[in-house]
Design an enzyme around this catalytic site. Structure first.
Site, PDB file in Angstrom:
ATOM      1  N   CYS A 111       0.665  -1.028  -0.278  1.00  7.54           N
ATOM      2  CA  CYS A 111      -0.217   0.263   0.266  1.00  7.54           C
ATOM      3  C   CYS A 111       0.811   1.490  -0.258  1.00  7.54           C
ATOM      4  O   CYS A 111       0.283   2.235  -0.148  1.00  7.54           O
ATOM      5  CB  CYS A 111      -0.746  -0.169   1.155  1.00  7.54           C
ATOM      6  N   HIS A 277      -3.826   7.018   2.646  1.00  4.06           N
ATOM      7  CA  HIS A 277      -4.163   5.365   2.136  1.00  4.06           C
ATOM      8  C   HIS A 277      -5.178   5.215   2.718  1.00  4.06           C
ATOM      9  O   HIS A 277      -5.282   5.665   3.799  1.00  4.06           O
ATOM     10  CB  HIS A 277      -3.166   4.394   2.066  1.00  4.06           C
ATOM     11  N   ASN A 307     -10.690  -0.987   0.589  1.00 11.19           N
ATOM     12  CA  ASN A 307      -8.748  -0.572   0.437  1.00 11.19           C
ATOM     13  C   ASN A 307      -8.596  -1.483  -0.851  1.00 11.19           C
ATOM     14  O   ASN A 307      -8.341  -2.602  -1.450  1.00 11.19           O
ATOM     15  CB  ASN A 307      -8.611  -1.109   1.498  1.00 11.19           C
TER      16      ASN A 307
HETATM   17  O1  UT7 Z   1      -3.801  -1.673   3.345  1.00 11.69           O
HETATM   18  C1  UT7 Z   1      -2.829  -1.945   4.521  1.00 11.69           C
HETATM   19  C2  UT7 Z   1      -3.095  -1.723   5.897  1.00 11.69           C
HETATM   20  N1  UT7 Z   1      -4.344  -2.572   6.263  1.00 11.69           N
HETATM   21  C3  UT7 Z   1      -5.490  -2.181   7.258  1.00 11.69           C
HETATM   22  O2  UT7 Z   1      -4.626  -0.972   7.683  1.00 11.69           O
HETATM   23  C4  UT7 Z   1      -5.795  -2.499   8.523  1.00 11.69           C
HETATM   24  C5  UT7 Z   1      -6.135  -2.376   9.471  1.00 11.69           C
HETATM   25  N2  UT7 Z   1      -6.964  -2.936  10.890  1.00 11.69           N
HETATM   26  C6  UT7 Z   1      -8.257  -2.120  10.605  1.00 11.69           C
HETATM   27  O3  UT7 Z   1      -9.119  -1.894   9.381  1.00 11.69           O
HETATM   28  C7  UT7 Z   1      -9.527  -3.010  11.315  1.00 11.69           C
HETATM   29  O4  UT7 Z   1      -8.550  -3.499  12.519  1.00 11.69           O
HETATM   30  C8  UT7 Z   1     -10.751  -4.722  11.055  1.00 11.69           C
HETATM   31  C9  UT7 Z   1     -11.421  -3.243  10.032  1.00 11.69           C
HETATM   32  C10 UT7 Z   1      -9.565  -5.036  10.430  1.00 11.69           C
HETATM   33  C11 UT7 Z   1     -11.021  -4.712  11.785  1.00 11.69           C
HETATM   34  O5  UT7 Z   1     -11.249  -4.301  12.856  1.00 11.69           O
HETATM   35  P1  UT7 Z   1     -11.024  -4.680  13.762  1.00 11.69           P
HETATM   36  O6  UT7 Z   1     -12.049  -3.527  14.708  1.00 11.69           O
HETATM   37  O7  UT7 Z   1      -9.582  -4.136  14.232  1.00 11.69           O
HETATM   38  O8  UT7 Z   1     -12.098  -6.141  14.596  1.00 11.69           O
HETATM   39  P2  UT7 Z   1     -11.505  -7.631  15.114  1.00 11.69           P
HETATM   40  O9  UT7 Z   1     -10.662  -7.489  14.285  1.00 11.69           O
HETATM   41  O10 UT7 Z   1     -10.731  -6.980  16.376  1.00 11.69           O
HETATM   42  O11 UT7 Z   1     -12.579  -8.172  15.308  1.00 11.69           O
HETATM   43  C12 UT7 Z   1     -14.025  -7.851  16.086  1.00 11.69           C
HETATM   44  C13 UT7 Z   1     -14.997  -8.529  16.142  1.00 11.69           C
HETATM   45  C14 UT7 Z   1     -14.470 -11.053  15.859  1.00 11.69           C
HETATM   46  O12 UT7 Z   1     -15.086 -11.263  16.481  1.00 11.69           O
HETATM   47  P3  UT7 Z   1     -15.072 -11.361  18.120  1.00 11.69           P
HETATM   48  O13 UT7 Z   1     -13.696 -12.286  18.418  1.00 11.69           O
HETATM   49  O14 UT7 Z   1     -15.405 -10.427  18.610  1.00 11.69           O
HETATM   50  O15 UT7 Z   1     -16.384 -11.571  18.775  1.00 11.69           O
HETATM   51  C15 UT7 Z   1     -14.183 -10.465  14.844  1.00 11.69           C
HETATM   52  O16 UT7 Z   1     -14.652 -12.167  14.495  1.00 11.69           O
HETATM   53  O17 UT7 Z   1     -15.704  -8.561  14.660  1.00 11.69           O
HETATM   54  C16 UT7 Z   1     -15.683  -9.659  13.843  1.00 11.69           C
HETATM   55  N3  UT7 Z   1     -15.581  -9.626  12.515  1.00 11.69           N
HETATM   56  C17 UT7 Z   1     -16.539  -9.052  11.560  1.00 11.69           C
HETATM   57  N4  UT7 Z   1     -18.589  -9.072  12.012  1.00 11.69           N
HETATM   58  C18 UT7 Z   1     -18.459  -9.288  10.959  1.00 11.69           C
HETATM   59  C19 UT7 Z   1     -14.623  -9.847  11.106  1.00 11.69           C
HETATM   60  N5  UT7 Z   1     -15.161  -9.001  10.546  1.00 11.69           N
HETATM   61  C20 UT7 Z   1     -15.896  -9.139  10.897  1.00 11.69           C
HETATM   62  C21 UT7 Z   1     -17.278  -9.309   9.510  1.00 11.69           C
HETATM   63  N6  UT7 Z   1     -18.657  -8.695   9.629  1.00 11.69           N
HETATM   64  N7  UT7 Z   1     -16.581  -8.626   8.318  1.00 11.69           N
END
Ligand code: UT7
Length: 350
Positions: A111, A277, A307
């Site tokens: 990225c 980004h 993204n």
């Molecule tokens: O381009 C390269 C750079 N990339 C980035 O900058 C990405 C950086 N990271 C992020 O943007 C965020 O960490 C994400 C958007 C990827 C994830 O958001 P988060 O708030 O960190 O969520 P998480 O991974 O902590 O997941 C929270 C919950 C989990 O469930 P439990 O364990 O709390 O029950 C996941 O299983 O959300 C669940 N989850 C979803 N639920 C519904 C993960 N993906 C989904 C989904 N729909 N698509």
């Protein structure tokens, strides 16, 4: 002090996939995606390829810049999702554009690819090796994500962005770039593993478990899958520890921007727009807060595009440029961050 952006262009696939449509396909909700990321829809390639979109974006950028193909002496493409291992996407663009005087190559800085491309062009300009460069970010990430992994597939989209840049005395004020390979595992995608008649005979799982390389464990061991059978040529999917990448982004990006601004002798208040980004609206908000700048200075298109890795910054730049929101003399910042880990930030006079 040597880069001026002369023209920009972008191309997106025709198909738009909304969060609501994803709800029908997997265990996710529009509410989750929107509140955690800001993304509402993304463009997904069906007939489009990385190269086709890159060529289209480049043609638009060249037209806007008023540049003939023969004038381009450098083509750099940031991509992690080229259509071919070789020739490079850059060489395919060169062929399509008839840019016969260019040297063309791809870079993999994920990225941060567009920012790394700018840095390389700057070095070419400063050393007198080039005068006019085409810098492209182009991705078809939809083929790299596991469409059964809701934690990643909802985030990404496809597209290409391009900029024609020229050597000048007044354009780029400062650029910083960085890498941290020790944290590469937090956002990774394996390529084809070695798969020959010899590996099938020799490289068993036990071999990799025992193998050592200069006293360290063998680097390939971390990315081995099943080394028996004929399924070995299937490439792996993108995997991400989202929270780690999030933390990296909110820590590193403001720091890199501040470094670039400081070296350029410019205050954040003097910046017209910050082109970041487009990974997550919460990251952009956190960066804006750390820099003490209002969100109005941070254009976004992740709501419509998701993204798009290396393509995200040049596409955003083109969208804002198309709306005629940029005036010559405006000071702008561009910043990219992602797999590697890699990051870059540039301060430029438009
Ligand atoms: O381009 C390269 C750079 N990339 C980035 O900058 C990405 C950086 N990271 C992020 O943007 C965020 O960490 C994400 C958007 C990827 C994830 O958001 P988060 O708030 O960190 O969520 P998480 O991974 O902590 O997941 C929270 C919950 C989990 O469930 P439990 O364990 O709390 O029950 C996941 O299983 O959300 C669940 N989850 C979803 N639920 C519904 C993960 N993906 C989904 C989904 N729909 N698509």
């Amino acid at each position: 002090m040597s880069i001026k952006i002369m023209g920009t262009g972008s191309a997106l696939p025709e198909l738009v996939v909304t969060n609501k449509e994803l709800e029908q396909m997997m265990d996710t909700t529009d509410e989750w995606i929107t509140s955690r990321t800001g993304i509402r829809k993304r463009h997904i390639a069906v007939t489009e390829t990385t190269t086709l979109m890159a060529v289209k974006a480049s043609e638009i950028a060249m037209k806007k810049a008023g540049i003939e193909p023969e004038e381009i002496d450098l083509i750099i493409v940031g991509t992690v999702s080229g259509d071919k291992c070789f020739p490079s996407t850059a060489c395919q663009i060169q062929e399509a554009l008839l840019a016969k005087n260019a040297v063309a190559f791809d870079i993999n800085a994920a990225c941060a690819g567009f920012l790394f491309g700018l840095t390389i062009a700057d070095a070419y300009f400063q050393s007198g090796r080039a005068q006019t460069a085409l810098i492209v970010g182009a991705e078809t990430l939809s083929k790299m994500v596991d469409w059964k992994d809701r934690s990643t597939c909802v985030l990404f989209g496809d597209g290409a962005g391009a900029a024609v840049v020229r050597k000048t005395d007044t354009g780029m004020l400062h650029i910083v770039q960085g890498s941290d390979g020790t944290r590469g595992h937090v956002l990774a995608c394996d390529n084809r593993p070695v798969n020959t008649p010899f590996t099938r005979r020799l490289f068993t799982k036990e071999f990799f478990a025992r193998a050592s390389f200069a006293g360290e464990s063998f680097p390939g061991a971390a990315c081995t899958r099943e080394f028996s059978g004929d399924n070995l040529s299937a490439p792996d999917y993108l995997k991400m520890d989202g929270q780690e990448v999030f933390r990296f982004a909110v820590r590193t990006v403001p720091k890199a921007i501040c470094q670039a601004l400081e070296k350029a002798g410019i205050l954040p208040d003097e910046i017209q727009y910050f082109f970041l980004h487009q990974a997550n609206i919460r990251i952009i908000e956190a960066v804006a807060k750390k820099l003490g700048q209002p969100m109005e200075k941070f254009p976004t298109n992740l709501q419509k595009c998701g993204n798009i890795s290396a393509a995200s910054v040049p596409i955003l730049l083109d969208h804002v440029n198309r709306e005629e929101k940029l005036k010559r003399g405006d000071k702008i910042v561009m910043a990219g961050f992602g797999a590697g880990l890699t990051w870059g930030a540039a301060v430029i006079i438009w």
